[in-house]
Design a protein around this motif. Structure first.
Motif: not given
Length: 458
Positions: A404-411
């Motif tokens: 979830v965290l990487s999904d947020i900062y990638n987005t």
């Protein structure tokens, strides 16, 4: 030594239909890379080659080990290989040193040609680990022996083990700080800034060195997450729409770096910095301070001695914020060592990994925390013991929320574990780009909130 500039940007997947063991039932995720990267990485299928044994059961084969340690590949690492090969004469260990480790190896993951044993690039997100690396065992099993097993694990399986642990803080030339009248760690960000200002006024040293040009040292700042917010820092940030708000940990970390540069307390031209030279500069007292992990202390001490000084000139202090009256330092695993899921010599590769972690002595030589639970604290943390610094280990994400965290900062296109967004806001701080501190952190909050909404809706 070339450390870890971990980026976090989006990329586009490349089909891998020609892979002979491609498993269409496995959902793959593209490896994130910098937006400027020319090569785009793809997910690979399930499977992986087994190791090779001799007729008598002896482990045999050639193990290619990728390393970022260009400085010790022909000395320390070569010595390790000789020791290991004496125990396993059927195995030949060969090293491949990679200067731009993150960039080059991340691109090579697009193929099957990335050695047998390697340090897992920081750009690989947890849900991507099974695409590129062989499982080493369960978190429950390996957690009985090693620290930091959750850091490179997915769905209960471990895909990489820390080569050593590191504590976060800042390296300083204590002689320079003493010349400026500071002999104890500042307890607040403003006290820290005042200390750097005193160094600027009373000494000839550059108070702080950003290593802006190399980039990856700026990412070291993010490794302080948890030193204010505590073990659940990552979980809290995934549930926060505005982490760059004053009073929150992410703001505290980035605003301190911003203000150092804004107040002219760093090197005059950050575009000309050089990591290798920075070790000599702090060792000789031309630079006073750098935020890094405890792994850096032995390197700076060596530089101090080479400059005609003493290893005692180099200290390591906790970041300038106390929680409940105590300093805290986030401790975590450094680069994780893993085995390529396409290795043709998996048994020999595993034997090398086990020996390297358990018997080589690498962690102690690098001034790091032992990856083993029964390991001892390194001499680099003597200052921490003197100042009663509490260690913080980050809690793993809840099951099902690992990415979830990487999904947020990638987005959001905010490379939290990298350097790009910090270089951008430092350009504002030094007057090379338009804006101010309020604009910078307001923009980051807006992008973060929009990304959270998008990830939650997906």
């Amino acid at each position: 030594m070339h450390r870890r500039p971990a980026s976090a940007h989006r990329s586009t997947p490349v089909d891998d239909d020609e892979s002979e063991d491609h498993d269409m039932s496995r959902k793959t995720t593209p490896l994130v890379t910098t937006a400027a990267a020319a090569a785009l990485l793809a997910g690979c299928g399930a499977g992986g080659a087994s190791g090779t044994d001799g007729a008598d059961g002896e482990i045999t084969g050639t193990v290619t080990v990728l390393t970022n340690r260009t400085d010790i590949v022909d000395t320390t690492l070569a010595g390790y290989a000789k020791e290991f090969e004496a125990l396993h004469p059927g195995v030949d260990v060969q090293f491949e040193a990679v200067t731009d480790y993150e960039g080059d190896v991340s691109v090579r993951l697009n193929s099957r040609d990335y050695g047998d044993v390697l340090l897992i690039p920081n750009q690989v997100t947890k849900d991507q680990l099974p695409q590129f690396f062989a499982p080493l065992g369960s978190t429950e099993e390996l957690g009985r022996t090693y620290r930091f097993v959750d850091e490179a694990a997915y769905e209960g399986e471990v895909y990489g083990l820390a080569t050593f642990g590191t504590a976060m803080g800042y390296v300083l030339n204590t002689d320079v700080w003493a010349e400026a009248g500071i002999t104890a760690p500042p307890e607040t960000p403003e006290e820290f800034l005042q200390a750097l200002a005193a160094i600027d006024e009373k000494t000839d040293a550059i108070p702080y060195y950003t290593n802006y040009a190399d980039g990856w040292p700026l990412a070291q700042w993010q490794s302080n997450q948890g030193s204010i917010a505590g073990p659940d820092a990552l979980l809290e940030r995934t549930r926060d729409d505005a982490p760059w708000t004053e009073g929150k940990e992410q703001h505290a970390i980035d605003s301190l770096l911003y203000r150092i540069v804004e107040r002219g307390l760093s090197e005059p031209d950050p575009t000309t910095t050089n990591w290798e030279e920075s070790k000599n500069l702090i060792g000789s007292g031309e630079v006073a301070t750098m935020v890094l992990g405890s792994w850096a202390v032995p390197q700076m001490q060596e530089a101090a001695e080479a400059a005609g000084g003493s290893a005692d000139d180099i200290g390591f202090w906790p970041m300038p914020w106390k929680v409940d009256g105590d300093f805290h330092s986030t401790v975590s695993g450094d680069y994780k060592i893993g085995i390529s899921r396409h290795s043709d010599n998996a048994d020999a590769a595993r034997a090398w990994v086990d020996w390297f972690l358990d018997s080589s002595g690498f962690a102690a030589e690098q001034g790091g925390l032992s990856p083993r639970l029964d390991g001892e604290a390194p001499p680099a943390l003597e200052d921490f013991e003197a100042h009663g610094v509490e260690q913080v280990e980050l809690s793993p994400a809840p099951a099902g929320e690992e990415s979830v965290l990487s999904d947020i900062y990638n987005t959001a296109e905010i490379d939290l574990a990298g350097e790009k967004y910090r270089q951008e806001f430092l350009d504002v701080a030094r007057g090379a780009a338009e804006g101010d501190e309020a604009f910078v952190f307001g923009d980051l909050n807006s992008r973060w909130a929009a990304a959270r909404a998008q990830v939650s809706a997906s």
